[in-house]
Design an enzyme around this catalytic site. Structure first.
Site, PDB file in Angstrom:
ATOM      1  N   SER B  29       0.849  -1.179   0.000  1.00  0.00           N
ATOM      2  CA  SER B  29       0.000   0.000   0.000  1.00  0.00           C
ATOM      3  C   SER B  29       0.891   1.237   0.000  1.00  0.00           C
ATOM      4  CB  SER B  29      -0.909   0.002   1.214  1.00  0.00           C
ATOM      5  OG  SER B  29      -1.775  -1.101   1.123  1.00  0.00           O
ATOM      6  N   VAL B  30       0.253   2.376  -0.156  1.00  0.00           N
ATOM      7  CA  VAL B  30       0.989   3.614  -0.385  1.00  0.00           C
ATOM      8  C   VAL B  30       2.093   3.858   0.650  1.00  0.00           C
ATOM      9  CG1 VAL B  30       0.752   6.088  -0.744  1.00  0.00           C
ATOM     10  CG2 VAL B  30      -1.086   4.560  -1.416  1.00  0.00           C
ATOM     11  N   SER B  35       9.072   2.073  -1.359  1.00  0.00           N
ATOM     12  CA  SER B  35      10.135   2.844  -1.999  1.00  0.00           C
ATOM     13  C   SER B  35      11.375   2.885  -1.127  1.00  0.00           C
ATOM     14  CB  SER B  35       9.654   4.260  -2.277  1.00  0.00           C
ATOM     15  OG  SER B  35       8.528   4.219  -3.097  1.00  0.00           O
ATOM     16  N   HIS B 109      -1.802   1.159  -5.517  1.00  0.00           N
ATOM     17  CA  HIS B 109      -3.179   1.662  -5.560  1.00  0.00           C
ATOM     18  C   HIS B 109      -4.124   0.577  -6.027  1.00  0.00           C
ATOM     19  CE1 HIS B 109      -1.854   5.758  -4.982  1.00  0.00           C
ATOM     20  NE2 HIS B 109      -0.864   5.461  -5.792  1.00  0.00           N
ATOM     21  N   ASP B 163      10.554  -1.505  13.708  1.00  0.00           N
ATOM     22  CA  ASP B 163      11.090  -0.564  14.694  1.00  0.00           C
ATOM     23  C   ASP B 163       9.963   0.212  15.384  1.00  0.00           C
ATOM     24  OD1 ASP B 163      10.772   0.426  12.015  1.00  0.00           O
ATOM     25  OD2 ASP B 163      11.711   2.313  12.635  1.00  0.00           O
ATOM     26  N   SER B 473     -15.990 -28.285  11.526  1.00  0.00           N
ATOM     27  CA  SER B 473     -15.681 -29.650  11.915  1.00  0.00           C
ATOM     28  C   SER B 473     -15.887 -29.771  13.421  1.00  0.00           C
ATOM     29  CB  SER B 473     -14.215 -29.953  11.554  1.00  0.00           C
ATOM     30  OG  SER B 473     -13.872 -31.227  12.007  1.00  0.00           O
ATOM     31  N   LYS B 477     -22.682 -31.758  13.329  1.00  0.00           N
ATOM     32  CA  LYS B 477     -23.484 -32.034  12.135  1.00  0.00           C
ATOM     33  C   LYS B 477     -23.838 -33.523  12.016  1.00  0.00           C
ATOM     34  CE  LYS B 477     -20.396 -30.620   9.205  1.00  0.00           C
ATOM     35  NZ  LYS B 477     -19.359 -30.258  10.167  1.00  0.00           N
ATOM     36  N   SER B 545     -18.853 -27.576   4.176  1.00  0.00           N
ATOM     37  CA  SER B 545     -19.189 -26.629   3.095  1.00  0.00           C
ATOM     38  C   SER B 545     -18.940 -25.176   3.520  1.00  0.00           C
ATOM     39  CB  SER B 545     -20.628 -26.821   2.607  1.00  0.00           C
ATOM     40  OG  SER B 545     -21.530 -27.025   3.675  1.00  0.00           O
TER      41      SER B 545
END
Lengths: 301, 635
Positions: B29-30, B35, B109, B163, B473, B477, B545
């Site tokens: 992200s920005v 950079s 972006h 940091d 799980s 069920k 499912s």
């Protein structure tokens, strides 16, 4: 599987050959821009490799501004004769542009007239739909954004914000009449790769890349070669220094660097310690922040 | 600045002769510090010259940046520098004695998915930057998905700005767990997490003393050593013919770059389109003839026989052929402002062919943030979807997963010539639902002479339907399902229980637990339930499912009017505490990949027909509730 490994240079070479062949297979009238420099030498060498045993199936085009160093012209003619290339020279400093020079016009206008307009005229007159250039992405920050197949509109202009996405090695060659592409087979090469390749393949380059004692005037970090003493500003002192050229262009706009590198090997050695990019020896690039991008938009390589 | 990376020119010459190449892509992200990280890698590897650094300082001041903005190194276009955004993919270069690196730096972006895909298409590895303070964001997931989609096999998740979180291991571990839960659903075999601070240089070039708890490599050494040789396909020989080289009567050669595999002189090869066979007579290069050529090399092949071969033909090994045909399935990244609609004319650039065709069907769109499938009638800019393609001339192709060269294609507008999108071809064999769908188009259902009421008299089920139990799980069920079946049979109503484990032992034993396999699992079960319902049986289906999209598919196949979705709502902690089969313990230990609730998501139904809270109801009470629902429907 290690037997089937390709080194970095082998990968770059194969990629470039693939690109050059794609252009010949897809385009009607390709031409290779030949600027006489080391990158052009490498590009022409790759073109020979791509079509061996056939000769290079397109002409080389040199846009001669009339301001090139005499040694460059001599090298051009002998190099092209030796490899049997079909060389076309377009003299951009003739006709209505005869008056163009950087002293009276400034570098921006001079470049626009002699290089950009010269190139566009030469491409139009030759009806070329694809022109190879030896530019590399590591040279300059706007080049870092350019495609390998770089689309140009009917006026030869580049629109950096509207470039075709380029994925894998699948290049989009489709054009309407009048439109063209510039193709950069050396996009992913660095300056060091180029010199290593020249070293490994023993590719001939203009002797000006090697150190010799030359007449220059010292301006900031640049050594400006003295070709025409009549053009010297008053008070400039001509010195004879051991130097070489890292890039080659028109003589009024190309600076030399202090160097004692007399062989390709010594140049590579020098590059281990050099702290400046090669473009710094070009006066034209740093006229303004985005000067290269601007020129490219207008049709420059 | 460190000293030269090389001790002598001979070192340098040897290194550059032997060094290989790693291409990687970066995204974040920005403000993730991308950079800064690139700037540091370039700077520490001496890839930034003094004049470029000086220009950087000048530009940073002129554009009123507080500090030296390393982004200006990669933001090459004027508009980018002025607006402080990255518009386009920028390529940067640096090297160490071991490797040459090419970075495809792509903007973070959201609207620039196409640039990420472009950068990823040629990359071996992707770096995903996550800000330690913010954790996993939509963007981080999206990039992982695109990297996986484009076939990148090595992912490095850099948890940056350590940091600023006190170099806390717990922060790093939490982000790692979060991202792992997501990445379990991606097809990325090599995933590495590195805690770094790009700004301070922690774990970028050297291991950091600030994080003694981290025992992996720093980023640069990892990039230098990551093994990419195995990524190449050296098995399936494929040679797309680029052009015919015929300088004179004595020589006819076929130029091309070996897409995959290895070929030697004397090898038999097949022209895939015609099926004609011949042998390789010579492998010609400028530097002399060679005994063999392998993946990546650009060569010219001389053949024993004069066959009709031209640009776009593919030579391959006779023992191992690519697919050949007019139809194919693909995942598509759409890159045009004008949305993709099925039926529109498209030019496909595939290997060295350019063929006309169209997208015949848009099967679904994938939400890159959740990986959910959505039905869609069109694909807009930066959207990703699954399509069926039709080429008007046959092409020779492989699945992208097996071959990144012969499995990729680019879509071009035949009128404007714009590049519209990119496609990754999919092998049909692993996607049987397409075959079934294709068949149903030609097969007419036979009408039965037996009326539903006649069946009901025998089965005792007046309105056959499927009770679909979904839940984690261990949620209960199976227990509820078994009791329910027993009750119905006791009432002389013919009921049958389809249970997850039983189905996987038989009908679905060829399926695993990848997302695609889970979907296919559900599809087969739903088809089976639908047939049983047709037969007049009451069906009880008990399956985890976990994906809403899969349950929606089941509803579609069985019929909305005969599916009752019952959500067995048991909190994860309760299921895990019960852990009847010991599965949670094993999943936590990392022994089971992609385990629902632990490393794979469970998407709870939003509007079930019935929700059963097992912390409040007993199994018997749950059965009563379901029976009441069934009775209410029969009235």
């Amino acid at each position: 599987m290690d037997d089937y490994k390709q080194s970095n240079l082998e990968q770059l070479e194969a990629e470039s050959i693939h690109i050059i062949r794609e252009v010949v297979a897809e385009m009607e009238r390709p031409v290779m821009l030949y600027s006489i420099g080391k990158d052009s030498s490498v590009m022409v060498h790759l073109a020979r490799k791509a079509f061996h045993p056939a000769p290079i199936p397109f002409p080389l085009l040199h846009v001669d501004t009339g301001l090139k160093f005499p040694e460059m012209i001599a090298f051009r003619d002998s190099f092209c004769r030796t490899i049997g290339a079909n060389l076309i020279v377009f003299n951009s400093g003739e006709g209505e542009q005869t008056a163009a020079n950087p002293w009276d016009w400034g570098t921006v206008k001079c470049c626009g007239a002699l290089k950009t307009q010269g190139l566009l005229t030469a491409l139009r007159e030759g009806r070329y739909d694809a022109a190879f250039g030896g530019a590399r992405r590591d040279e300059e920050k706007s080049r870092a954004k350019e495609r390998i197949f770089s689309f140009r509109d009917k006026h030869g202009q580049w629109d950096p914000k509207n470039q075709r996405p380029e994925l894998w090695n699948l290049y989009n060659p489709r054009l309407d009449p009048g439109e063209s592409i510039r193709v950069f087979p050396l996009s992913n090469w660095t300056e060091l790769d180029v010199w290593h390749y020249i070293h490994l393949e023993s590719i001939p380059v203009v002797p000006m890349y090697f150190a010799a004692r030359r007449d220059v005037v010292v301006r900031d970090h640049l050594l400006i070669p003295v070709i025409d003493r009549a053009r010297l500003p008053p008070g400039q002192v001509v010195e004879t220094l051991e130097c070489r050229f890292r890039t080659l262009g028109c003589w009024p706009c190309t600076g030399a660097i202090r160097s004692s590198a007399r062989t390709v090997r010594e140049i590579i050695q020098e590059m281990m310690t050099v702290r400046h990019s090669e473009r710094i020896t070009r006066i034209i690039d740093h006229d303004q922040d985005s000067s290269m991008e601007q020129k490219k938009r207008e049709g420059y390589f | 600045m460190t000293d030269s990376l090389y001790t002598s020119v001979d070192d340098l010459l040897r290194a550059n002769r032997e060094a290989d190449q790693l291409r990687f892509t970066t995204a974040g992200s920005v403000d993730d510090g991308k950079s800064t990280l690139i700037g540091r890698l370039l700077n520490d590897c001496k890839a930034i010259y003094d004049d470029q650094l000086a220009a950087l300082n000048r530009d940073s001041k002129r554009l009123n940046r507080e500090e030296v903005d390393l982004a200006l190194l990669t933001d090459g276009l004027k508009a980018e520098r002025e607006q402080g955004i990255t518009i386009d993919v920028a390529y940067r270069y640096f090297s160490t004695p071991r490797r040459r690196f090419i970075i495809a730096d792509t903007p973070g972006h959201e609207q620039y998915t196409r640039n990420m895909a472009t950068g990823a298409s040629t990359a071996h590895l992707a770096i995903i930057l996550i800000d330690a303070r913010h954790g996993v964001l939509t963007q981080s997931r999206r990039h992982g998905f695109i990297a996986s989609l484009l076939g990148i096999r090595h992912l490095v998740v850099c948890v940056n700005k350590m940091d600023l979180v006190g170099y806390e291991q717990a922060v790093f571990e939490r982000i790692r767990a979060d991202y792992s839960a997501f990445s379990a659903r991606l097809q990325v075999p090599d995933l590495v997490y590195i805690p770094i601070s790009a700004l301070r240089g922690d774990n970028v070039v050297n291991r950091s003393g600030n994080m003694p708890w981290y025992d992996g490599p720093a980023l640069l050494p990892h990039l230098e050593h990551v093994e990419i040789g195995g990524d190449r396909n050296l098995v399936d020989f494929r040679f797309p013919v680029q052009m015919v080289n015929r300088p004179n009567q004595d020589f006819r050669g076929y130029c091309g770059q070996v897409a995959s595999g290895v070929v030697s002189t004397g090898d038999e090869v097949v022209v895939r389109a015609s099926g004609k066979r011949t042998r390789v007579r010579s492998i010609v290069t400028f530097d002399g003839e060679r005994p063999l050529a392998f993946a990546g090399q650009a060569v010219t092949l001389g053949l024993e026989d004069e066959l009709d071969i031209s640009r776009g033909d593919m030579l391959s090994s006779p023992h191992n052929l690519p697919h050949h045909g007019r139809e194919a399935e693909a995942m598509v990244v759409w890159m045009s402002d004008i949305p993709m609609r099925p039926g529109q004319p498209i030019l496909f650039k595939h290997t060295t062919c350019l063929v006309r065709g169209t997208v015949s069907t848009l099967r679904y769109r994938v939400d890159p943030d959740t990986l959910h499938r959505r039905t869609a009638s069109e694909l807009a800019l930066n959207e990703i979807g699954r399509v069926s393609l039709e080429c008007f001339q046959p092409i020779s192709w492989d699945a992208y997963a097996a071959n990144r060269v012969t499995g990729a294609l680019v879509m071009i507008d035949p009128h404007t010539h714009a590049t519209l999108g990119a496609g990754m071809l999919i092998d049909r064999r692993v996607q049987p639902e397409e075959r079934l769908l294709a068949q149903t188009r030609h097969i007419r259902r036979e009408t039965s002479l037996v009326a539903a009421a006649d069946r009901a008299r025998i089965t005792g089920v007046s309105r056959p339907c499927t009770v679909w139990l979904t839940g984690l799980s261990g949620s209960g069920k199976s227990t509820i399902a078994k009791l329910l079946e027993q009750r119905l049979i006791g009432e002389h109503r013919l009921a049958f229980l389809l249970d997850g484990d039983n189905i996987r032992h038989g009908l679905n034993r060829d399926l695993g637990f990848t997302e695609a396999d889970r979907t296919e699992n559900i599809r087969r079960i739903a088809e089976t339930a639908a047939l049983f319902n047709d037969a007049g049986l009451q069906v009880i289906a008990a399956f985890i499912s976990p994906y809403a999209s899969d349950r929606a598919m089941a509803r579609e196949l069985i019929g909305a009017d005969r599916l009752l979705e019952v959500f067995i709502d048991t909190p994860l902690a309760v299921c895990e505490a019960r852990d009847v089969k010991g599965l949670y313990r094993r999943a936590r230990a990392g022994e089971i990949p992609a385990f629902t609730g632990v490393t794979a998501p469970y998407e709870a139904p939003k509007n079930p027909d019935l929700r059963i809270d097992t912390t409040r109801l007993t199994a018997e009470e749950a059965v009563e509730a379901i029976l009441a629902l069934l009775r209410s429907r029969e009235r």
